[in-house]
Motif scaffolding. Sequence first.
Motif, PDB file in Angstrom:
ATOM      1  N   ASP A  58       0.837  -1.198   0.000  1.00 35.93           N
ATOM      2  CA  ASP A  58       0.000   0.000   0.000  1.00 35.93           C
ATOM      3  C   ASP A  58       0.874   1.251   0.000  1.00 35.93           C
ATOM      4  OD1 ASP A  58      -2.365   1.524   0.148  1.00 35.93           O
ATOM      5  OD2 ASP A  58      -2.353   1.505   2.335  1.00 35.93           O
ATOM      6  N   PHE A  59       0.386   2.307  -0.608  1.00 36.41           N
ATOM      7  CA  PHE A  59       1.110   3.571  -0.672  1.00 36.41           C
ATOM      8  C   PHE A  59       1.122   4.277   0.677  1.00 36.41           C
ATOM      9  CE2 PHE A  59       0.996   8.212  -1.379  1.00 36.41           C
ATOM     10  CZ  PHE A  59       2.242   8.376  -1.939  1.00 36.41           C
ATOM     11  N   ASN A  60      -0.044   4.452   1.280  1.00 39.18           N
ATOM     12  CA  ASN A  60      -0.190   5.269   2.471  1.00 39.18           C
ATOM     13  C   ASN A  60      -0.377   4.382   3.701  1.00 39.18           C
ATOM     14  OD1 ASN A  60      -0.478   7.497   4.080  1.00 39.18           O
ATOM     15  ND2 ASN A  60      -2.584   7.917   3.487  1.00 39.18           N
ATOM     16  N   MET A  61       0.690   4.277   4.519  1.00 37.48           N
ATOM     17  CA  MET A  61       0.645   3.463   5.733  1.00 37.48           C
ATOM     18  C   MET A  61       1.418   4.163   6.842  1.00 37.48           C
ATOM     19  SD  MET A  61       1.418  -0.412   4.451  1.00 37.48           S
ATOM     20  CE  MET A  61       3.000   0.027   3.753  1.00 37.48           C
ATOM     21  N   PRO A  62       1.090   3.817   8.085  1.00 37.24           N
ATOM     22  CA  PRO A  62       1.878   4.350   9.199  1.00 37.24           C
ATOM     23  C   PRO A  62       3.244   3.655   9.262  1.00 37.24           C
ATOM     24  CG  PRO A  62       0.227   2.808  10.010  1.00 37.24           C
ATOM     25  CD  PRO A  62      -0.018   2.979   8.528  1.00 37.24           C
ATOM     26  N   ILE A  63       4.140   4.219   9.996  1.00 40.48           N
ATOM     27  CA  ILE A  63       5.491   3.719  10.268  1.00 40.48           C
ATOM     28  C   ILE A  63       6.369   3.822   9.017  1.00 40.48           C
ATOM     29  CG2 ILE A  63       6.936   1.841  11.162  1.00 40.48           C
ATOM     30  CD1 ILE A  63       4.476   0.998  12.830  1.00 40.48           C
ATOM     31  N   LEU A  64       6.163   2.988   8.010  1.00 37.62           N
ATOM     32  CA  LEU A  64       6.861   3.101   6.729  1.00 37.62           C
ATOM     33  C   LEU A  64       5.835   3.023   5.617  1.00 37.62           C
ATOM     34  CD1 LEU A  64       9.986   0.729   6.949  1.00 37.62           C
ATOM     35  CD2 LEU A  64       9.984   3.217   6.940  1.00 37.62           C
ATOM     36  N   ASP A  65       5.807   4.022   4.746  1.00 46.26           N
ATOM     37  CA  ASP A  65       4.858   3.971   3.629  1.00 46.26           C
ATOM     38  C   ASP A  65       5.411   3.091   2.509  1.00 46.26           C
ATOM     39  OD1 ASP A  65       6.726   5.494   2.210  1.00 46.26           O
ATOM     40  OD2 ASP A  65       5.510   7.307   2.200  1.00 46.26           O
ATOM     41  N   GLY A  66       4.609   2.902   1.486  1.00 51.47           N
ATOM     42  CA  GLY A  66       4.995   2.024   0.386  1.00 51.47           C
ATOM     43  C   GLY A  66       6.250   2.460  -0.339  1.00 51.47           C
ATOM     44  N   ILE A  67       6.458   3.766  -0.464  1.00 49.52           N
ATOM     45  CA  ILE A  67       7.656   4.275  -1.132  1.00 49.52           C
ATOM     46  C   ILE A  67       8.904   3.881  -0.341  1.00 49.52           C
ATOM     47  CG2 ILE A  67       8.879   6.375  -1.870  1.00 49.52           C
ATOM     48  CD1 ILE A  67       6.405   5.791  -3.606  1.00 49.52           C
ATOM     49  N   ALA A  68       8.865   4.064   0.985  1.00 47.85           N
ATOM     50  CA  ALA A  68      10.005   3.705   1.835  1.00 47.85           C
ATOM     51  C   ALA A  68      10.264   2.200   1.793  1.00 47.85           C
ATOM     52  CB  ALA A  68       9.761   4.171   3.266  1.00 47.85           C
ATOM     53  N   VAL A  69       9.205   1.408   1.757  1.00 46.31           N
ATOM     54  CA  VAL A  69       9.356  -0.048   1.683  1.00 46.31           C
ATOM     55  C   VAL A  69      10.050  -0.430   0.375  1.00 46.31           C
ATOM     56  CG1 VAL A  69       8.101  -2.239   1.453  1.00 46.31           C
ATOM     57  CG2 VAL A  69       7.422  -0.584   3.206  1.00 46.31           C
ATOM     58  N   CYS A  70       9.596   0.124  -0.734  1.00 44.41           N
ATOM     59  CA  CYS A  70      10.198  -0.204  -2.031  1.00 44.41           C
ATOM     60  C   CYS A  70      11.656   0.226  -2.075  1.00 44.41           C
ATOM     61  CB  CYS A  70       9.411   0.426  -3.167  1.00 44.41           C
ATOM     62  SG  CYS A  70       9.938  -0.153  -4.799  1.00 44.41           S
ATOM     63  N   ARG A  71      11.967   1.387  -1.558  1.00 41.74           N
ATOM     64  CA  ARG A  71      13.361   1.850  -1.550  1.00 41.74           C
ATOM     65  C   ARG A  71      14.239   0.912  -0.721  1.00 41.74           C
ATOM     66  NH1 ARG A  71      11.716   8.070  -1.462  1.00 41.74           N
ATOM     67  NH2 ARG A  71      11.777   8.364  -3.715  1.00 41.74           N
ATOM     68  N   ALA A  72      13.727   0.451   0.422  1.00 37.79           N
ATOM     69  CA  ALA A  72      14.489  -0.493   1.252  1.00 37.79           C
ATOM     70  C   ALA A  72      14.713  -1.810   0.506  1.00 37.79           C
ATOM     71  CB  ALA A  72      13.760  -0.742   2.570  1.00 37.79           C
ATOM     72  N   ILE A  73      13.710  -2.269  -0.211  1.00 31.65           N
ATOM     73  CA  ILE A  73      13.842  -3.501  -0.997  1.00 31.65           C
ATOM     74  C   ILE A  73      14.890  -3.313  -2.087  1.00 31.65           C
ATOM     75  CG2 ILE A  73      12.630  -4.970  -2.671  1.00 31.65           C
ATOM     76  CD1 ILE A  73      10.110  -4.612  -0.855  1.00 31.65           C
ATOM     77  N   ARG A  74      14.887  -2.172  -2.759  1.00 27.48           N
ATOM     78  CA  ARG A  74      15.833  -1.902  -3.842  1.00 27.48           C
ATOM     79  C   ARG A  74      17.271  -1.740  -3.335  1.00 27.48           C
ATOM     80  NH1 ARG A  74      12.950  -4.289  -6.299  1.00 27.48           N
ATOM     81  NH2 ARG A  74      11.149  -3.524  -7.412  1.00 27.48           N
ATOM     82  N   GLU A  75      17.435  -1.298  -2.088  1.00 27.36           N
ATOM     83  CA  GLU A  75      18.770  -1.092  -1.520  1.00 27.36           C
ATOM     84  C   GLU A  75      19.420  -2.394  -1.062  1.00 27.36           C
ATOM     85  OE1 GLU A  75      18.176   1.792   1.573  1.00 27.36           O
ATOM     86  OE2 GLU A  75      17.844   3.410   0.132  1.00 27.36           O
ATOM     87  N   ASP A  76      18.642  -3.437  -0.858  1.00 24.19           N
ATOM     88  CA  ASP A  76      19.160  -4.714  -0.380  1.00 24.19           C
ATOM     89  C   ASP A  76      19.531  -5.593  -1.572  1.00 24.19           C
ATOM     90  OD1 ASP A  76      19.567  -7.297   0.632  1.00 24.19           O
ATOM     91  OD2 ASP A  76      17.949  -7.116   2.093  1.00 24.19           O
ATOM     92  N   PRO A  77      20.802  -5.992  -1.684  1.00 17.81           N
ATOM     93  CA  PRO A  77      21.218  -6.829  -2.820  1.00 17.81           C
ATOM     94  C   PRO A  77      20.437  -8.139  -2.938  1.00 17.81           C
ATOM     95  CG  PRO A  77      23.132  -6.091  -1.567  1.00 17.81           C
ATOM     96  CD  PRO A  77      21.917  -5.681  -0.799  1.00 17.81           C
ATOM     97  N   LEU A  78      19.932  -8.652  -1.835  1.00 19.54           N
ATOM     98  CA  LEU A  78      19.180  -9.908  -1.860  1.00 19.54           C
ATOM     99  C   LEU A  78      17.771  -9.752  -2.435  1.00 19.54           C
ATOM    100  CD1 LEU A  78      20.195 -11.355   1.627  1.00 19.54           C
ATOM    101  CD2 LEU A  78      21.105 -11.978  -0.640  1.00 19.54           C
ATOM    102  N   THR A  79      17.239  -8.523  -2.407  1.00 19.65           N
ATOM    103  CA  THR A  79      15.847  -8.318  -2.848  1.00 19.65           C
ATOM    104  C   THR A  79      15.710  -7.268  -3.949  1.00 19.65           C
ATOM    105  OG1 THR A  79      15.478  -6.685  -1.079  1.00 19.65           O
ATOM    106  CG2 THR A  79      14.890  -8.987  -0.611  1.00 19.65           C
ATOM    107  N   GLN A  80      16.801  -6.689  -4.398  1.00 23.94           N
ATOM    108  CA  GLN A  80      16.704  -5.544  -5.308  1.00 23.94           C
ATOM    109  C   GLN A  80      16.002  -5.841  -6.624  1.00 23.94           C
ATOM    110  OE1 GLN A  80      20.709  -4.200  -5.677  1.00 23.94           O
ATOM    111  NE2 GLN A  80      21.289  -5.772  -7.153  1.00 23.94           N
ATOM    112  N   LYS A  81      15.966  -7.092  -7.056  1.00 16.27           N
ATOM    113  CA  LYS A  81      15.298  -7.433  -8.317  1.00 16.27           C
ATOM    114  C   LYS A  81      13.875  -7.982  -8.096  1.00 16.27           C
ATOM    115  CE  LYS A  81      19.549  -8.325 -10.800  1.00 16.27           C
ATOM    116  NZ  LYS A  81      19.583  -7.243 -11.729  1.00 16.27           N
TER     117      LYS A  81
END
Length: 129
Positions: free
Chosen positions: A54-77
């Motif tokens: 989801d885009f709009n969430m408390p604690i970490l929104d969807g944008i922050a989640v996607c950026r964290a996924i992209r920054e991790d070599p294990l999950t970036q793809k």
Amino acid sequence: MSCILVIDDSPTVRSTLQFCLQSSGFEVITAEDGRVGLDALAQANPPVDLVLVDFNMPILDGIAVCRAIREDPLTQKLPVVLMTGFATKETLARAASAGFQEVVTKPFVMRKLLADLRRLLAPEESRCA
């Protein structure tokens, strides 16, 4: 069987998606916010094949989640799909810059959502046992 992580702060959306996705043959893990979702992603067994967030969430929104996924070599793809009720030009631009493969608008047309998810999963062999 592909594994999908659904991250949404709405219990109704989570349970609806879980039911529909499981009924369509997917394994589903759910999380109620971005922080819990990232923890679930790291601990998932079998590994997650796609994240629906989801885009709009408390604690970490969807944008922050996607950026964290992209920054991790294990999950970036890993394919990541953004869910939003507000598909404005600004939202779409932020989604593109964060690295989302797809943006889906709420309320869902489940048949289209399932087709989009299958298309995104098709290039990769499922990592689920």
